[in-house]
Design a protein around this motif. Structure first.
Motif, PDB file in Angstrom:
ATOM      1  N   SER A   1     -35.310  49.028  10.571  1.00  0.00           N
ATOM      2  CA  SER A   1     -36.214  47.978  10.079  1.00  0.00           C
ATOM      3  C   SER A   1     -36.578  48.206   8.618  1.00  0.00           C
ATOM      4  CB  SER A   1     -37.486  47.932  10.939  1.00  0.00           C
ATOM      5  OG  SER A   1     -37.156  47.783  12.294  1.00  0.00           O
ATOM      6  N   HIS A   2     -37.090  49.408   8.309  1.00  0.00           N
ATOM      7  CA  HIS A   2     -37.444  49.689   6.917  1.00  0.00           C
ATOM      8  C   HIS A   2     -36.198  49.895   6.060  1.00  0.00           C
ATOM      9  CE1 HIS A   2     -41.215  50.293   9.003  1.00  0.00           C
ATOM     10  NE2 HIS A   2     -41.766  49.885   7.869  1.00  0.00           N
ATOM     11  N   ALA A   3     -35.080  50.222   6.707  1.00  0.00           N
ATOM     12  CA  ALA A   3     -33.842  50.407   5.953  1.00  0.00           C
ATOM     13  C   ALA A   3     -33.342  49.080   5.389  1.00  0.00           C
ATOM     14  CB  ALA A   3     -32.780  51.036   6.849  1.00  0.00           C
TER      15      ALA A   3
ATOM     16  N   LEU B   1     -44.124  52.993  22.229  1.00  0.00           N
ATOM     17  CA  LEU B   1     -44.688  51.895  21.430  1.00  0.00           C
ATOM     18  C   LEU B   1     -45.111  52.445  20.068  1.00  0.00           C
ATOM     19  CD1 LEU B   1     -45.915  48.957  21.356  1.00  0.00           C
ATOM     20  CD2 LEU B   1     -48.074  50.035  22.058  1.00  0.00           C
ATOM     21  N   ARG B   2     -44.705  51.757  18.996  1.00  0.00           N
ATOM     22  CA  ARG B   2     -45.154  52.141  17.660  1.00  0.00           C
ATOM     23  C   ARG B   2     -46.222  51.149  17.178  1.00  0.00           C
ATOM     24  NH1 ARG B   2     -42.719  51.717  12.278  1.00  0.00           N
ATOM     25  NH2 ARG B   2     -44.811  50.902  11.919  1.00  0.00           N
ATOM     26  N   GLY B   3     -47.001  51.551  16.179  1.00  0.00           N
ATOM     27  CA  GLY B   3     -47.992  50.648  15.599  1.00  0.00           C
ATOM     28  C   GLY B   3     -48.852  51.422  14.621  1.00  0.00           C
TER      29      GLY B   3
ATOM     30  N   PRO C   1     -45.185  46.820  16.530  1.00  0.00           N
ATOM     31  CA  PRO C   1     -45.483  46.192  15.242  1.00  0.00           C
ATOM     32  C   PRO C   1     -45.579  47.206  14.114  1.00  0.00           C
ATOM     33  CG  PRO C   1     -47.490  46.411  16.517  1.00  0.00           C
ATOM     34  CD  PRO C   1     -46.366  46.882  17.406  1.00  0.00           C
ATOM     35  N   CYS C   2     -45.398  46.704  12.896  1.00  0.00           N
ATOM     36  CA  CYS C   2     -45.614  47.552  11.732  1.00  0.00           C
ATOM     37  C   CYS C   2     -47.053  48.054  11.780  1.00  0.00           C
ATOM     38  CB  CYS C   2     -45.353  46.739  10.459  1.00  0.00           C
ATOM     39  SG  CYS C   2     -45.639  47.681   8.963  1.00  0.00           S
ATOM     40  N   ALA C   3     -47.983  47.103  11.923  1.00  0.00           N
ATOM     41  CA  ALA C   3     -49.403  47.457  11.943  1.00  0.00           C
ATOM     42  C   ALA C   3     -50.087  46.903  13.186  1.00  0.00           C
ATOM     43  CB  ALA C   3     -50.095  46.877  10.715  1.00  0.00           C
TER      44      ALA C   3
ATOM     45  N   SER D   1     -48.066  42.594   7.901  1.00  0.00           N
ATOM     46  CA  SER D   1     -47.237  43.477   7.067  1.00  0.00           C
ATOM     47  C   SER D   1     -45.817  43.496   7.617  1.00  0.00           C
ATOM     48  CB  SER D   1     -47.814  44.899   7.003  1.00  0.00           C
ATOM     49  OG  SER D   1     -47.762  45.524   8.249  1.00  0.00           O
ATOM     50  N   ASP D   2     -44.865  43.581   6.729  1.00  0.00           N
ATOM     51  CA  ASP D   2     -43.439  43.650   7.083  1.00  0.00           C
ATOM     52  C   ASP D   2     -42.982  42.534   8.035  1.00  0.00           C
ATOM     53  OD1 ASP D   2     -43.110  45.763   5.373  1.00  0.00           O
ATOM     54  OD2 ASP D   2     -43.060  47.309   6.917  1.00  0.00           O
ATOM     55  N   ALA D   3     -43.489  41.306   7.787  1.00  0.00           N
ATOM     56  CA  ALA D   3     -43.146  40.170   8.649  1.00  0.00           C
ATOM     57  C   ALA D   3     -41.637  39.897   8.665  1.00  0.00           C
ATOM     58  CB  ALA D   3     -43.888  38.926   8.177  1.00  0.00           C
ATOM     59  N   GLU D   4     -40.983  40.052   7.502  1.00  0.00           N
ATOM     60  CA  GLU D   4     -39.564  39.665   7.386  1.00  0.00           C
ATOM     61  C   GLU D   4     -38.643  40.541   8.248  1.00  0.00           C
ATOM     62  OE1 GLU D   4     -41.355  41.086   5.050  1.00  0.00           O
ATOM     63  OE2 GLU D   4     -41.790  39.616   3.501  1.00  0.00           O
ATOM     64  N   GLN D   5     -39.091  41.738   8.562  1.00  0.00           N
ATOM     65  CA  GLN D   5     -38.182  42.643   9.276  1.00  0.00           C
ATOM     66  C   GLN D   5     -38.511  42.786  10.765  1.00  0.00           C
ATOM     67  OE1 GLN D   5     -39.042  45.866   6.613  1.00  0.00           O
ATOM     68  NE2 GLN D   5     -40.133  47.076   8.133  1.00  0.00           N
ATOM     69  N   ALA D   6     -39.542  42.075  11.226  1.00  0.00           N
ATOM     70  CA  ALA D   6     -39.940  42.228  12.638  1.00  0.00           C
ATOM     71  C   ALA D   6     -39.056  41.383  13.547  1.00  0.00           C
ATOM     72  CB  ALA D   6     -41.399  41.837  12.800  1.00  0.00           C
TER      73      ALA D   6
ATOM     74  N   TYR E   1     -53.202  53.253  10.191  1.00  0.00           N
ATOM     75  CA  TYR E   1     -53.408  53.570   8.776  1.00  0.00           C
ATOM     76  C   TYR E   1     -52.117  53.189   8.064  1.00  0.00           C
ATOM     77  CZ  TYR E   1     -57.375  56.271  10.427  1.00  0.00           C
ATOM     78  OH  TYR E   1     -58.551  56.653  11.022  1.00  0.00           O
ATOM     79  N   LYS E   2     -52.178  52.189   7.216  1.00  0.00           N
ATOM     80  CA  LYS E   2     -50.963  51.711   6.568  1.00  0.00           C
ATOM     81  C   LYS E   2     -50.918  52.116   5.092  1.00  0.00           C
ATOM     82  CE  LYS E   2     -48.238  49.923   8.145  1.00  0.00           C
ATOM     83  NZ  LYS E   2     -47.155  50.601   8.903  1.00  0.00           N
ATOM     84  N   PRO E   3     -49.912  52.878   4.708  1.00  0.00           N
ATOM     85  CA  PRO E   3     -49.761  53.182   3.281  1.00  0.00           C
ATOM     86  C   PRO E   3     -49.093  51.977   2.620  1.00  0.00           C
ATOM     87  CG  PRO E   3     -48.011  54.218   4.545  1.00  0.00           C
ATOM     88  CD  PRO E   3     -48.817  53.410   5.519  1.00  0.00           C
TER      89      PRO E   3
ATOM     90  N   VAL F   1     -37.885  50.537  15.947  1.00  0.00           N
ATOM     91  CA  VAL F   1     -37.656  49.165  15.488  1.00  0.00           C
ATOM     92  C   VAL F   1     -38.983  48.403  15.447  1.00  0.00           C
ATOM     93  CG1 VAL F   1     -36.496  46.994  16.094  1.00  0.00           C
ATOM     94  CG2 VAL F   1     -35.312  49.167  16.454  1.00  0.00           C
ATOM     95  N   GLU F   2     -39.194  47.644  14.378  1.00  0.00           N
ATOM     96  CA  GLU F   2     -40.418  46.843  14.309  1.00  0.00           C
ATOM     97  C   GLU F   2     -40.251  45.544  15.091  1.00  0.00           C
ATOM     98  OE1 GLU F   2     -42.755  48.702  10.509  1.00  0.00           O
ATOM     99  OE2 GLU F   2     -41.896  46.715  10.232  1.00  0.00           O
ATOM    100  N   VAL F   3     -41.244  45.303  15.963  1.00  0.00           N
ATOM    101  CA  VAL F   3     -41.242  44.123  16.841  1.00  0.00           C
ATOM    102  C   VAL F   3     -42.624  43.487  16.725  1.00  0.00           C
ATOM    103  CG1 VAL F   3     -40.905  43.337  19.235  1.00  0.00           C
ATOM    104  CG2 VAL F   3     -39.802  45.458  18.464  1.00  0.00           C
TER     105      VAL F   3
END
Ligand code: PEP
Ligand code: MN
Length: 347
Positions: free
Chosen positions: A271-273, A125-127, A101-103, A308-313, A130-132, A297-299
């Motif tokens: 994803s952020h691209a 696994l990413r996550g 996930p993004c967060a 956060s970043d729902a559209e790209q997950a 601390y979200k800027p 990749v955001e999942v």
């Protein structure tokens, strides 16, 4: 380094330049070209970089022939760097897939997402804890509690973790909880943070600043490397452009550029691209075909509920399908790369 003297350079001005070269422990050879004198300087010319020769009277131009990023450059090291993160490897052969996930939002969503990521066969696994965020009113992450949840789910799934660190004061806590530190696009030029993650000795995923040149990006990597931390992975995540059709513009052309200039591994973040889940698979595959060492990749277990970043997950099923495609594609890309590596290029 070449120092081009002006046509009216006086003997005293020339002597001042020569003295500076010798004081830096370098040697020089005078060359005559087009009615001008050039001083070809060799030795440890980096010691001369601090001397403002360019503005000295009698000097017309100073041309440096080596890159300022000494440790990140291929002149320093020709073999590709391999960064080990837990049991995973980034660089030097395998195609590494990072998903998550993004967060970090809550234990249950993270657990379900991580299980999906694991089942898809991803390596890490990413996550974000601390979200800027662009707006101060947006969800900015769970902080220490997010780190704790990541650690818990890492232990449960066996997946090593990567999470963003935004503040030098958080480095210690992040190092204690996750396997790799991410420096985000907004912090690529936060030099105090780069020094601190460098000192930690922990693996670092260094994202490209959204309007950073390759030279600036490699110098940011140099900050980490110069602290004695060789575990740096570069991440292309799209650069700012004029067209709002996608969130950013993925610069895949940077992959061969980086290959020519650096030994550091390269990961791509589609994803952020793109900012849109339906655009992500095509660019993830393109990154693999272009020779990236991996993707991030955001999942999300339930993108519609993401904070956060729902559209790209990607949903876990779509991510699993993508992983399957990438594994197939990576076999072809690996043999193409092996072929290219047989015809050596120079940095
Ligand atoms: C992220 O990975 O969630 C993130 C904020 O990325 P970037 O720094 O590339 O915007
Ligand atoms: Mn994100």
């Amino acid at each position: 380094m070449l120092i081009v003297l002006t046509s009216d350079c006086s003997p005293a001005q020339r002597q001042r330049v020569v003295a500076a070269i010798e004081e830096a422990g370098c040697t020089w050879t005078p060359l005559e070209a087009g009615g001008r004198t050039l001083l070809a300087v060799s030795g440890d010319v980096d010691r001369l970089r601090e001397v403002p020769l360019r503005v000295w009277p009698g000097v017309r131009r100073v041309v440096t022939l080596t890159e300022p990023y000494l440790l990140a450059g291929r002149e320093h090291q020709r073999e590709p760097t391999v960064v080990r993160v837990g049991g995973a490897r980034i660089g030097g052969g395998p195609f590494t897939i990072i998903g998550g996930p993004c967060a970090v939002e809550d234990a249950e969503t993270l657990r379900r997402t991580a299980e999906g990521v694991k089942a898809a066969g991803a390596d890490l696994l990413r996550g974000g804890a601390y979200k800027p965020r662009t707006s101060p009113y947006s969800f900015r992450g769970l902080g220490v509690e997010g780190l704790r949840l990541l650690r818990e789910v890492s232990l449960a799934t066996g997946l090593p973790t990567v999470s963003e660190v935004t503040d030098p004061r958080h480095v210690e806590a992040c190092v204690g909880s996750v396997d790799m530190l991410q420096v985000g696009t907004r912090n690529m030029s936060n030099f105090d943070l780069l020094v601190e993650v460098g000192r930690s000795g922990h693996p670092v995923l260094l994202k490209r600043g959204m309007s950073a040149t390759v030279g600036e990006w490699l110098l940011a990597a140099e900050y980490v490397l110069a602290q004695g931390n060789p575990h740096v992975v570069l991440c292309e995540r799209g650069i700012r452009s004029f067209d709002p059709s996608t969130r950013n513009v993925l610069d895949l052309g940077v992959i061969p550029v980086l290959r020519a200039r650096t030994h550091l591994p390269i990961v791509v973040d589609p994803s952020h691209a793109t900012g849109r889940a339906d655009y992500v698979p095509a660019l993830a595959r393109a990154a693999c075909a272009a020779g990236a060492d991996g993707v991030i990749v955001e999942v999300h277990a339930r993108p519609a509920a993401a904070r956060s970043d729902a559209e790209q997950a990607l949903e876990p099923d779509a991510f699993a399908e993508l992983c399957e495609d990438l594994r197939l594609l990576a076999q072809v890309t690996a043999s193409a790369r092996t072929h290219a590596e047989r015809s050596p290029g120079s940095p």
